[in-house]
Design an enzyme around this catalytic site. Sequence first.
Site, PDB file in Angstrom:
ATOM      1  N   THR A 141      44.228  30.259 -14.467  1.00  0.00           N
ATOM      2  CA  THR A 141      44.335  31.775 -14.860  1.00  0.00           C
ATOM      3  C   THR A 141      43.001  32.468 -14.369  1.00  0.00           C
ATOM      4  O   THR A 141      42.752  33.423 -13.525  1.00  0.00           O
ATOM      5  CB  THR A 141      45.166  32.405 -15.948  1.00  0.00           C
ATOM      6  OG1 THR A 141      46.377  31.653 -15.997  1.00  0.00           O
ATOM      7  CG2 THR A 141      45.184  33.715 -16.105  1.00  0.00           C
TER       8      THR A 141
ATOM      9  N   ARG B 150      49.587  33.013 -17.920  1.00  0.00           N
ATOM     10  CA  ARG B 150      48.871  31.210 -18.728  1.00  0.00           C
ATOM     11  C   ARG B 150      48.938  30.322 -17.886  1.00  0.00           C
ATOM     12  O   ARG B 150      50.006  29.401 -18.949  1.00  0.00           O
ATOM     13  CB  ARG B 150      50.277  31.076 -19.536  1.00  0.00           C
ATOM     14  CG  ARG B 150      50.754  32.888 -20.648  1.00  0.00           C
ATOM     15  CD  ARG B 150      51.767  32.920 -21.638  1.00  0.00           C
ATOM     16  NE  ARG B 150      51.766  33.896 -21.856  1.00  0.00           N
ATOM     17  CZ  ARG B 150      52.902  34.505 -23.030  1.00  0.00           C
ATOM     18  NH1 ARG B 150      53.945  33.086 -22.844  1.00  0.00           N
ATOM     19  NH2 ARG B 150      53.713  35.060 -23.507  1.00  0.00           N
ATOM     20  N   CYS B 151      47.890  29.671 -16.796  1.00  0.00           N
ATOM     21  CA  CYS B 151      48.160  28.821 -15.865  1.00  0.00           C
ATOM     22  C   CYS B 151      47.125  28.435 -16.181  1.00  0.00           C
ATOM     23  O   CYS B 151      45.780  28.904 -16.685  1.00  0.00           O
ATOM     24  CB  CYS B 151      48.644  28.949 -14.939  1.00  0.00           C
ATOM     25  SG  CYS B 151      47.974  27.831 -13.754  1.00  0.00           S
ATOM     26  N   GLY B 152      46.265  26.445 -16.511  1.00  0.00           N
ATOM     27  CA  GLY B 152      44.783  26.154 -16.901  1.00  0.00           C
ATOM     28  C   GLY B 152      43.186  27.525 -15.001  1.00  0.00           C
ATOM     29  O   GLY B 152      42.523  27.951 -15.674  1.00  0.00           O
TER      30      GLY B 152
END
Length: 166
Positions: free
Chosen positions: A44, A40-42
Amino acid sequence: MTETAPVDVRDVPFRDAAGEETTLRAFGDGPLLIVNVASRCGLTPQYEQLEQLQRTYGDRGLRVIGFPCNQFMGQEPGSMEEILEFCSVTYGVSFPIMDKIKVNGRYAAPLYKALKATKNLERAKGVVKWNFEKFVLTPSGELHRFGPTVKPDAPEVIAAIEGALR
């Protein structure tokens, strides 16, 4: 007083996704690309480039290894089952994903403590800054360290990998 020999990073134990203890040696003697990952990371979408590197260089000995980490703003909250399903379904990940770990602080995984303590050719120091920090470990034990925003297919990462291939 006697000095202890430095620990070879390839011998530091950690757990795979099934909870079994292993080491980097289990992944052969080729170059390794070790990455702390999060779903859930930018950053990803880097999974796509990591998978492409595994497909491109895997037959020449490269092994990409992902270590899920929930230390950065809770961006990897899922269970191992959820993480593995996300990686497979969303990005077609074929490289191994290990057990969830911490990369910084008092409870950092021994492997990450060893990686951060090993002199790297880029002279990068200190804590892991965010998800998707990359470590390229060569068969000769040289370590390259690349920050989270350096894409897996950036020229400097490719050069480190290609320089270590058989």
